[in-house]
Design a protein around this motif. Structure first.
Motif, PDB file in Angstrom:
ATOM      1  N   TYR A 111       1.021  -1.188   0.206  1.00  0.00           N
ATOM      2  CA  TYR A 111      -0.085  -0.022   0.101  1.00  0.00           C
ATOM      3  C   TYR A 111       0.799   1.037  -0.066  1.00  0.00           C
ATOM      4  CZ  TYR A 111      -3.931   2.923   1.257  1.00  0.00           C
ATOM      5  OH  TYR A 111      -4.731   4.214   1.236  1.00  0.00           O
ATOM      6  N   VAL A 112       1.889   1.364   0.852  1.00  0.00           N
ATOM      7  CA  VAL A 112       2.660   2.411   0.888  1.00  0.00           C
ATOM      8  C   VAL A 112       3.648   2.717  -0.028  1.00  0.00           C
ATOM      9  CG1 VAL A 112       2.352   2.757   3.465  1.00  0.00           C
ATOM     10  CG2 VAL A 112       4.488   1.408   2.481  1.00  0.00           C
ATOM     11  N   ILE A 113       4.129   1.481  -0.847  1.00  0.00           N
ATOM     12  CA  ILE A 113       5.029   1.388  -1.656  1.00  0.00           C
ATOM     13  C   ILE A 113       4.477   1.815  -3.225  1.00  0.00           C
ATOM     14  CG2 ILE A 113       6.876   0.247  -2.977  1.00  0.00           C
ATOM     15  CD1 ILE A 113       7.667  -1.144  -0.304  1.00  0.00           C
ATOM     16  N   TRP A 114       3.652   0.763  -3.489  1.00  0.00           N
ATOM     17  CA  TRP A 114       2.913   0.944  -5.002  1.00  0.00           C
ATOM     18  C   TRP A 114       1.368   1.351  -4.897  1.00  0.00           C
ATOM     19  CZ3 TRP A 114       5.564  -3.934  -3.650  1.00  0.00           C
ATOM     20  CH2 TRP A 114       6.764  -3.894  -4.284  1.00  0.00           C
ATOM     21  N   ALA A 321       0.932   5.238  11.011  1.00  0.00           N
ATOM     22  CA  ALA A 321       1.289   6.035  12.140  1.00  0.00           C
ATOM     23  C   ALA A 321       2.636   6.083  12.253  1.00  0.00           C
ATOM     24  CB  ALA A 321       0.345   5.871  13.474  1.00  0.00           C
ATOM     25  N   ALA A 322       3.591   4.975  12.231  1.00  0.00           N
ATOM     26  CA  ALA A 322       4.713   4.754  12.631  1.00  0.00           C
ATOM     27  C   ALA A 322       5.418   5.222  11.255  1.00  0.00           C
ATOM     28  CB  ALA A 322       5.141   3.589  12.965  1.00  0.00           C
ATOM     29  N   PHE A 323       5.119   4.921  10.014  1.00  0.00           N
ATOM     30  CA  PHE A 323       5.482   5.208   8.804  1.00  0.00           C
ATOM     31  C   PHE A 323       5.797   6.879   8.879  1.00  0.00           C
ATOM     32  CE2 PHE A 323       5.097   6.084   4.266  1.00  0.00           C
ATOM     33  CZ  PHE A 323       6.241   5.341   3.964  1.00  0.00           C
ATOM     34  N   ARG A 324       4.693   7.564   9.330  1.00  0.00           N
ATOM     35  CA  ARG A 324       4.648   8.852   9.133  1.00  0.00           C
ATOM     36  C   ARG A 324       5.374   9.746  10.017  1.00  0.00           C
ATOM     37  NH1 ARG A 324      -1.356   8.299   6.471  1.00  0.00           N
ATOM     38  NH2 ARG A 324      -0.717   7.933   4.023  1.00  0.00           N
ATOM     39  N   ASP A 325       4.995   9.152  11.202  1.00  0.00           N
ATOM     40  CA  ASP A 325       5.496  10.134  12.448  1.00  0.00           C
ATOM     41  C   ASP A 325       6.699   9.733  13.292  1.00  0.00           C
ATOM     42  OD1 ASP A 325       3.418  11.587  11.557  1.00  0.00           O
ATOM     43  OD2 ASP A 325       2.253  11.180  13.509  1.00  0.00           O
ATOM     44  N   ALA A 326       7.395   8.318  12.851  1.00  0.00           N
ATOM     45  CA  ALA A 326       8.620   8.013  13.771  1.00  0.00           C
ATOM     46  C   ALA A 326       9.983   8.672  13.511  1.00  0.00           C
ATOM     47  CB  ALA A 326       8.608   6.427  13.559  1.00  0.00           C
ATOM     48  N   GLY A 327      10.028   9.472  12.400  1.00  0.00           N
ATOM     49  CA  GLY A 327      11.103  10.055  11.931  1.00  0.00           C
ATOM     50  C   GLY A 327      12.332   9.452  11.978  1.00  0.00           C
ATOM     51  N   SER A 329      15.199   7.069   9.703  1.00  0.00           N
ATOM     52  CA  SER A 329      15.675   7.008   8.538  1.00  0.00           C
ATOM     53  C   SER A 329      15.138   5.651   7.483  1.00  0.00           C
ATOM     54  CB  SER A 329      17.128   6.841   8.548  1.00  0.00           C
ATOM     55  OG  SER A 329      17.649   5.572   9.238  1.00  0.00           O
ATOM     56  N   GLU A 330      14.572   4.702   8.136  1.00  0.00           N
ATOM     57  CA  GLU A 330      14.065   3.560   7.422  1.00  0.00           C
ATOM     58  C   GLU A 330      12.555   3.440   7.867  1.00  0.00           C
ATOM     59  OE1 GLU A 330      15.312   1.834   5.208  1.00  0.00           O
ATOM     60  OE2 GLU A 330      17.402   2.432   5.358  1.00  0.00           O
ATOM     61  N   PRO A 331      11.587   4.471   7.293  1.00  0.00           N
ATOM     62  CA  PRO A 331      10.318   4.222   7.635  1.00  0.00           C
ATOM     63  C   PRO A 331       9.561   3.123   7.543  1.00  0.00           C
ATOM     64  CG  PRO A 331      10.669   5.444   5.701  1.00  0.00           C
ATOM     65  CD  PRO A 331      11.903   5.248   5.977  1.00  0.00           C
ATOM     66  N   VAL A 333      10.941   0.155   8.447  1.00  0.00           N
ATOM     67  CA  VAL A 333      11.122  -0.549   9.596  1.00  0.00           C
ATOM     68  C   VAL A 333      10.307   0.048  10.799  1.00  0.00           C
ATOM     69  CG1 VAL A 333      12.924  -1.328  11.358  1.00  0.00           C
ATOM     70  CG2 VAL A 333      13.372  -1.180   8.857  1.00  0.00           C
ATOM     71  N   ALA A 334      10.146   1.430  10.799  1.00  0.00           N
ATOM     72  CA  ALA A 334       9.404   1.886  11.854  1.00  0.00           C
ATOM     73  C   ALA A 334       8.055   1.402  11.740  1.00  0.00           C
ATOM     74  CB  ALA A 334       9.535   3.380  11.860  1.00  0.00           C
ATOM     75  N   ALA A 335       7.424   1.436  10.507  1.00  0.00           N
ATOM     76  CA  ALA A 335       5.979   1.032  10.277  1.00  0.00           C
ATOM     77  C   ALA A 335       5.631  -0.234  10.710  1.00  0.00           C
ATOM     78  CB  ALA A 335       5.910   1.414   8.774  1.00  0.00           C
ATOM     79  N   THR A 336       6.621  -1.137  10.582  1.00  0.00           N
ATOM     80  CA  THR A 336       6.550  -2.615  10.774  1.00  0.00           C
ATOM     81  C   THR A 336       6.314  -2.817  12.235  1.00  0.00           C
ATOM     82  OG1 THR A 336       7.804  -3.315   8.639  1.00  0.00           O
ATOM     83  CG2 THR A 336       7.484  -4.770  10.664  1.00  0.00           C
ATOM     84  N   LEU A 337       7.460  -2.079  13.013  1.00  0.00           N
ATOM     85  CA  LEU A 337       7.338  -2.133  14.288  1.00  0.00           C
ATOM     86  C   LEU A 337       5.940  -1.635  15.031  1.00  0.00           C
ATOM     87  CD1 LEU A 337      10.915  -1.375  15.406  1.00  0.00           C
ATOM     88  CD2 LEU A 337       9.979  -3.523  15.288  1.00  0.00           C
ATOM     89  N   GLY A 338       5.575  -0.585  14.370  1.00  0.00           N
ATOM     90  CA  GLY A 338       4.334   0.073  14.943  1.00  0.00           C
ATOM     91  C   GLY A 338       3.277  -0.602  14.733  1.00  0.00           C
ATOM     92  N   GLY A 339       3.039  -1.645  13.585  1.00  0.00           N
ATOM     93  CA  GLY A 339       1.865  -2.510  13.197  1.00  0.00           C
ATOM     94  C   GLY A 339       2.133  -3.657  14.230  1.00  0.00           C
ATOM     95  N   LEU A 340       3.088  -3.873  14.428  1.00  0.00           N
ATOM     96  CA  LEU A 340       3.440  -5.341  15.554  1.00  0.00           C
ATOM     97  C   LEU A 340       2.991  -4.916  16.986  1.00  0.00           C
ATOM     98  CD1 LEU A 340       6.684  -6.814  14.290  1.00  0.00           C
ATOM     99  CD2 LEU A 340       4.425  -7.672  13.933  1.00  0.00           C
TER     100      LEU A 340
END
Length: 460
Positions: A111-114, A321-327, A329-331, A333-340
């Motif tokens: 969703y976020v890539i393509w 949420a984590a993809f956009r707001d974690a800040g 350098s690897e969004p 990775v942050a997004a994956t952790l946010g979802g988990l």
């Protein structure tokens, strides 16, 4: 698959390995929200394997309907505990989550890539049609078993009308049904007895022999102690990441906000995902700014057409949420952790509620008053599932819905001109496959997905 013949033979107690394979199968087939998921479990555990009888299955379902969180996942945990104690509950509950977690995580990356992928959306159209047929089958099967008395039929009809036409909160419907059953039992109304409850027929004998054998005696002190320990462990696992994030990152950090907000949601999500989505969307879009308008519906579409609880849509919210707001350098990775993280704080409490409450609910199975109250809740559940079936049918077959309000009446009516003929045709074919051809679950779902992709390939 047809039910096995009732030849009086009781299937042997399943081994842990055999049960684990069956829980994995149930998880992979658990499409369509709580109605479809409960139907899958009932069909496999009660009708096909005959490991659990109707009475105990419905008793467990009634308890899970009263809890916050996804009732189907909690029902799987309860049933796993009945069969193999705490370890059975952990395995059944976690396996129920894994397919949806993995699938929605993968779709979130896409969703976020393509953005939206046509072939995936086309497969979802076919799966939705299959799920609608499975939900309708669940209404018919559960209704035929549960609604044996006029009182229970009246409660089911009342529950359907209350939710469908008046938007009565789900907890109020369930509590009202329980109160009606309790009052009827006190008044000596014979039809108030729980369907299949004490004295309810042969199914109860098979249930007691298969589930409450010496190897898995749910009322034993060892099983109760094991459940208590498992419940306390679940609470510890819930609080651990929340406490660590508060200490290390502090408030205002997106991961801390995710942990706190969705922990709160775990306490108030009575009625499952649909009851929570409006509030989550409002807070995620308006208060936190995690999502853009309309993205919650995209996430719900993922959750509706992938295996696992519908509440898994919250993982998509945490991912964005984590993809956009974690800040970071690897969004991604942050997004994956946010979802988990969202998945962790959403489901850890579910295990706690089951392990801490199930032993006591089991001890009360023989209570006529409790049986009448829970029997009324079971009847109300049929009305609730029927409402879900109607809701699902309207939103699957029509692109637009018209909200009509007349006094206290609130209806979502389809805009007839917006009918999706492809979706409606696939749904009609799925219904024929289920009720006429008696095609199995995997065949209906897989066939629906394949037809959806095939129609997309030829430009339809």
């Amino acid at each position: 698959m047809a039910s096995p013949p009732d030849d009086g033979r009781v299937p042997p107690m399943p081994s842990f390995a055999e049960a684990t394979r069956v829980w994995a199968r149930i998880a992979l087939l658990s499409f369509g929200g709580p109605a479809g998921q409960i139907a899958v479990m009932h069909r496999i555990l009660v009708e096909e394997k005959r490991w659990i009888g109707d009475a105990r299955f419905l008793h467990a379902l009634n308890f899970c309907m009263l809890l916050p969180g996804p009732e189907a996942q909690q029902l799987a945990t309860y049933s796993g505990w009945l069969l193999h104690g705490a370890r059975g509950g952990w395995v059944a509950g976690m396996l129920f989550i894994v397919p949806g977690l993995v699938t929605i995580m993968g779709l979130s990356w896409i969703y976020v890539i393509w953005g939206e992928v046509g072939v995936v959306a086309a497969a979802f159209v076919g799966v939705k049609a299959a799920v609608l047929a499975i939900v309708l089958q669940a209404v018919v099967r559960l209704g035929s078993r549960i609604l044996g008395s006029g009182l229970h039929r009246l409660i089911a009809a009342g529950a359907f009308v209350a939710i469908f036409a008046f938007d009565v909160p789900f907890p109020l419907v369930v509590l009202s049904a329980a109160l009606i059953g309790l009052v009827a039992a006190r008044a000596g109304v014979a039809s108030a007895r729980a369907p299949g409850g004490p004295g309810g027929g042969a199914g109860e004998v098979a249930d007691a022999d298969t589930v409450l054998g010496a190897e898995s005696q749910a009322l034993g002190s060892a099983a109760a102690t094991g459940a208590l320990r498992a419940g306390l462990l679940a609470l510890f696992l819930w609080f651990l990441p929340v406490g660590l994030l508060l200490l290390v990152a502090g408030q205002g950090n997106v991961f801390t906000d995710i942990a706190l907000f969705f922990s709160h949601m775990a306490l108030v999500t009575f009625g499952g995902a649909y009851a929570a989505l409006a509030y989550v969307a409002q807070e995620a879009v308006g208060t936190f700014g995690w999502l853009r308008p309309g993205e919650m519906l995209d996430g719900l579409g993922m959750a509706e057409t992938t295996p696992g609880p519908l509440i898994m849509v919250l993982q998509f919210v945490g991912f964005l949420a984590a993809f956009r707001d974690a800040g970071w350098s690897e969004p991604l990775v942050a997004a994956t952790l946010g979802g988990l993280l969202v998945t962790w704080v959403t489901f850890a409490p579910c295990f706690a509620w089951i392990f801490l409450g199930a032993p006591y609910i089991e001890r009360l199975r023989g209570s006529p008053a409790l049986g009448a109250a829970l029997g009324a809740v079971t009847a109300a559940v049929v009305g609730v599932i029927l409402n879900l079936a109607v809701w699902f049918a309207v939103h699957a077959a029509f692109r637009e819905v018209w909200a009509v309000g007349i006094g206290p009446v609130s209806l979502d009516l389809p805009v007839l001109a917006s009918i999706d003929w492809k979706a409606a045709g696939l749904a009609a074919l799925a219904i024929v496959a289920v009720f006429r051809w008696r095609l199995g679950l995997a065949g209906v779902i897989g066939g629906g997905a394949a037809l959806g992709i095939a129609l997309h390939a030829v430009g339809l």
